[in-house]
Scaffold this active site. Structure first.
Site, PDB file in Angstrom:
ATOM      1  N   GLY A 179       0.811  -1.207   0.000  1.00  0.00           N
ATOM      2  CA  GLY A 179       0.000   0.000   0.000  1.00  0.00           C
ATOM      3  C   GLY A 179       0.849   1.264   0.000  1.00  0.00           C
ATOM      4  N   GLU A 203      12.553  -4.076  -7.347  1.00  0.00           N
ATOM      5  CA  GLU A 203      11.801  -4.074  -8.602  1.00  0.00           C
ATOM      6  C   GLU A 203      12.246  -2.908  -9.461  1.00  0.00           C
ATOM      7  OE1 GLU A 203       7.411  -5.934  -7.340  1.00  0.00           O
ATOM      8  OE2 GLU A 203       7.579  -3.843  -7.930  1.00  0.00           O
ATOM      9  N   ILE A 242       8.562   1.491 -12.337  1.00  0.00           N
ATOM     10  CA  ILE A 242       7.681   1.808 -13.462  1.00  0.00           C
ATOM     11  C   ILE A 242       7.189   3.244 -13.247  1.00  0.00           C
ATOM     12  CG2 ILE A 242       5.592   1.121 -14.732  1.00  0.00           C
ATOM     13  CD1 ILE A 242       7.682  -1.118 -14.668  1.00  0.00           C
ATOM     14  N   HIS A 280      -3.135   2.346 -11.980  1.00  0.00           N
ATOM     15  CA  HIS A 280      -3.436   1.315 -10.990  1.00  0.00           C
ATOM     16  C   HIS A 280      -4.746   0.653 -11.389  1.00  0.00           C
ATOM     17  CE1 HIS A 280      -4.173   0.092  -6.558  1.00  0.00           C
ATOM     18  NE2 HIS A 280      -5.148  -0.390  -7.277  1.00  0.00           N
ATOM     19  N   ASN A 334      -4.689  -7.935  -2.081  1.00  0.00           N
ATOM     20  CA  ASN A 334      -5.299  -7.410  -0.867  1.00  0.00           C
ATOM     21  C   ASN A 334      -6.345  -8.397  -0.355  1.00  0.00           C
ATOM     22  OD1 ASN A 334      -3.788  -4.974  -1.006  1.00  0.00           O
ATOM     23  ND2 ASN A 334      -5.179  -4.264  -2.600  1.00  0.00           N
ATOM     24  N   ARG A 350      -8.899  -8.591   1.642  1.00  0.00           N
ATOM     25  CA  ARG A 350     -10.017  -7.966   2.377  1.00  0.00           C
ATOM     26  C   ARG A 350     -11.052  -7.461   1.376  1.00  0.00           C
ATOM     27  NH1 ARG A 350      -6.044  -4.010   1.916  1.00  0.00           N
ATOM     28  NH2 ARG A 350      -6.748  -2.197   0.734  1.00  0.00           N
ATOM     29  N   VAL A 409     -12.629  -0.609   0.198  1.00  0.00           N
ATOM     30  CA  VAL A 409     -13.502   0.571   0.247  1.00  0.00           C
ATOM     31  C   VAL A 409     -14.321   0.678  -1.038  1.00  0.00           C
ATOM     32  CG1 VAL A 409     -13.533   3.098   0.322  1.00  0.00           C
ATOM     33  CG2 VAL A 409     -11.929   1.843   1.787  1.00  0.00           C
TER      34      VAL A 409
HETATM   35  C1  MV4 Z   1       5.452   0.445  -7.907  1.00  0.00           C
HETATM   36  C2  MV4 Z   1       5.508   1.640  -8.654  1.00  0.00           C
HETATM   37  C3  MV4 Z   1       6.401   1.700  -9.699  1.00  0.00           C
HETATM   38  N1  MV4 Z   1       7.192   0.641  -9.978  1.00  0.00           N
HETATM   39  N2  MV4 Z   1       6.252  -0.574  -8.227  1.00  0.00           N
HETATM   40  C4  MV4 Z   1       2.509   2.067  -4.518  1.00  0.00           C
HETATM   41  C5  MV4 Z   1       1.470   1.353  -3.723  1.00  0.00           C
HETATM   42  C6  MV4 Z   1       1.855  -0.074  -3.771  1.00  0.00           C
HETATM   43  N3  MV4 Z   1       0.684  -0.890  -3.792  1.00  0.00           N
HETATM   44  C7  MV4 Z   1       2.667  -0.221  -5.012  1.00  0.00           C
HETATM   45  N4  MV4 Z   1       3.030   1.107  -5.432  1.00  0.00           N
HETATM   46  C8  MV4 Z   1       3.810   1.328  -6.502  1.00  0.00           C
HETATM   47  N5  MV4 Z   1       4.617   0.300  -6.872  1.00  0.00           N
HETATM   48  C9  MV4 Z   1       7.107  -0.456  -9.236  1.00  0.00           C
HETATM   49  N6  MV4 Z   1       7.933  -1.479  -9.519  1.00  0.00           N
HETATM   50  C10 MV4 Z   1       4.670   2.682  -8.308  1.00  0.00           C
HETATM   51  C11 MV4 Z   1       3.807   2.534  -7.228  1.00  0.00           C
HETATM   52  C12 MV4 Z   1       2.980   3.671  -6.951  1.00  0.00           C
HETATM   53  C13 MV4 Z   1       1.599   3.603  -7.097  1.00  0.00           C
HETATM   54  C14 MV4 Z   1       0.960   2.436  -7.472  1.00  0.00           C
HETATM   55  C15 MV4 Z   1      -0.415   2.373  -7.594  1.00  0.00           C
HETATM   56  C16 MV4 Z   1      -1.148   3.517  -7.346  1.00  0.00           C
HETATM   57  C17 MV4 Z   1      -0.551   4.683  -6.970  1.00  0.00           C
HETATM   58  C18 MV4 Z   1       0.825   4.747  -6.827  1.00  0.00           C
HETATM   59  C19 MV4 Z   1       1.431   5.932  -6.436  1.00  0.00           C
HETATM   60  C20 MV4 Z   1       2.776   5.983  -6.308  1.00  0.00           C
HETATM   61  C21 MV4 Z   1       3.564   4.848  -6.552  1.00  0.00           C
END
Ligand code: MV4
Length: 447
Positions: free
Chosen positions: A164, A200, A203, A208, A290, A292, A295
């Site tokens: 998260g 990782e 990206i 999302h 996740n 659960r 929301v």
């Molecule tokens: C990432 C990413 C970029 N590259 N992983 C943030 C929440 C967590 N669930 C995973 N997240 C991210 N992982 C890699 N390899 C960017 C995020 C991320 C993000 C992901 C989903 C929704 C909003 C975000 C906001 C900032 C960073």
């Protein structure tokens, strides 16, 4: 079927679960903290027990007190809602040892998926695309450097016990990687009691997209399509919708099928959400699962017509899912806006207080999931979300128009809410075109 369920939560999700139980003919037991004593939504449960003072750590998170309420209330099952104890594998295990059904996955599955590195390894095994990165945990600096050079900078150092958005560190080069590892390890050790890290490739500016799944105890696993939750601010979702805009049908099908494979691989049951990020090329990668109800589950309920809370209860009671994959149809477009008691003019800082006047929107395709009313006092102790405005329309264009109309009708006097920011988002040409990524909010508004 259960005769009586305890809801180990508060606010809108507690009310959402009381309502589902009432329709199923199941009695409900509520718990509340001193801060929530006398709240109107508690009257919609059959019984209510105080579990302690306002601080969540002293009430809603106190396993012994919640279990005591369950014993006194004589319930057969506990629904944890989201947050609080929802993803606490130890709590699920305690429930089992007390012969109380935990309405969610097994504690074993929760334990496994709470470990993000283990979940990533499981995804690989299930043939689910993961972000290029380390093969398992990174032990030392030298190994991390080898991986980083293989996949190329920038890289994200992630805590295995995080998730998260917690416990992540970005590194642009070798030198930064060294300190990212040190910082991430110290932070994860202190915050989670687990210093395990993995790597990782970073990206940049992803979208999302998450897939809702349901799995029963009879080997049936179905997906309920995707939700796009790209519109976030500091890992707090603001707007969620389904279908995901500009997601090719082929990608969508592949993601949904991948989500089902992962859930089967994990021996996972009940409701869950498989989270992916989608890059600029439209390639998708598994991030976490996740364990659960989320929301934003109403978005999926509107487009599929399936009551996810009822499905969770049925599955926990050992019933087979009353539908198969071919029965799950996606109809129209749904969108949810989270209404938070926050001041968007001042960095979305919490804005607790008494609601002086409340006008709730209605009409065709409009749903407002909330426990608040005029005279309700929003407490500073909990999450600032006070309601969710959900619309369902034939097309995304119409959903946006309906949401704008509904947000304009919504009136909450006495405290600041995020409604004005939500309206700006819905008015933005890039949002309307579906041309957004996770940096959309920060690039457009100084919130
Ligand atoms: C990432 C990413 C970029 N590259 N992983 C943030 C929440 C967590 N669930 C995973 N997240 C991210 N992982 C890699 N390899 C960017 C995020 C991320 C993000 C992901 C989903 C929704 C909003 C975000 C906001 C900032 C960073």
């Amino acid at each position: 079927m259960f005769k009586r369920i305890l809801v180990a939560n508060r606010g809108e999700i507690a009310l959402r679960i009381f309502r589902a139980c009432r329709e199923l003919g199941i009695e409900t037991v509520a718990i509340f903290s001193e801060a929530d004593r006398g709240a109107a939504y508690l009257a919609l449960a059959d019984e209510a027990y105080c579990v302690g003072p306002p601080k969540a750590a002293d009430s809603y998170l106190k396993i012994d007190r919640v279990i005591s309420a369950a014993e006194i209330g004589n319930v057969q099952a506990i629904h944890p809602g989201y947050g609080f104890l929802a993803e606490n594998a130890h709590f699920a295990e305690v429930c089992r040892s007390c012969n109380i059904e935990f309405i969610g996955p097994s504690h074993e599955a929760m334990q496994l998926l709470g470990d993000k590195n283990a979940a990533r390894c499981l995804a690989k095994k299930a043939g689910v695309p993961t972000v290029p990165g380390s093969e398992g945990l990174v032990e030392g600096e030298a190994q991390a450097q080898r991986v980083a050079h293989e996949i190329g900078f920038p890289v994200l150092v992630k805590a295995s016990a995080g998730g998260g958005g917690r416990g992540m560190r970005l590194a642009l080069n070798d030198l930064a990687l060294k300190s990212a590892l040190q910082q991430a390890r110290a932070e994860a050790g202190a915050a989670f009691g687990n210093a395990d890290l993995y790597l990782e490739k970073y990206i940049a500016r992803p979208r999302h997209v998450e897939v809702q799944i349901l799995a029963d105890h009879h080997g049936h696993t179905v997906h309920l399509f995707e939700r796009d939750c790209t519109i976030q601010r500091r890992h707090q979702k603001l707007v969620e919708e389904s279908p995901a805009p500009r997601l090719p049908e082929e990608t969508r099908r592949a993601m949904c099928e991948a989500a089902v494979r992962l859930v089967r691989q994990a021996d996972y049951t009940n409701a869950g959400t498989v989270e992916f990020i989608v890059d600029g090329q439209g390639d998708y990668f598994f991030i976490e699962l996740n364990a659960r109800i989320q929301v934003e589950h109403p978005v999926t309920e509107m487009v599929t017509g399936i009551d996810l809370i009822k499905a969770q209860i049925l599955v926990a009671a050992g019933e087979p899912l009353p539908f198969g994959q071919e029965d799950v149809q996606h109809c129209g477009a749904a969108m949810e806006c989270r209404i938070n008691a926050e001041d968007p003019e001042h960095g979305c800082r919490p804005s607790p207080g008494v609601i002086q006047r409340l006008i709730v929107p209605g009409g065709f395709g409009v749903r407002f999931d909330s426990h608040v009313h005029a005279g309700y006092e929003v407490s500073p102790y909990y999450d600032s979300m006070i309601g969710k405005l959900i619309v369902h329309q034939p097309t995304r264009r119409e959903a946006i128009a309906c949401m704008r109309r509904s947000l304009a009708e919504l009136r909450i006097d006495g405290l600041k809410t995020t409604t004005s920011l939500l309206m700006k988002i819905l008015d933005h040409p890039d949002f309307i075109d579906g041309k957004v990524d996770t940096t959309f909010i920060e690039r457009n508004w100084r919130t």
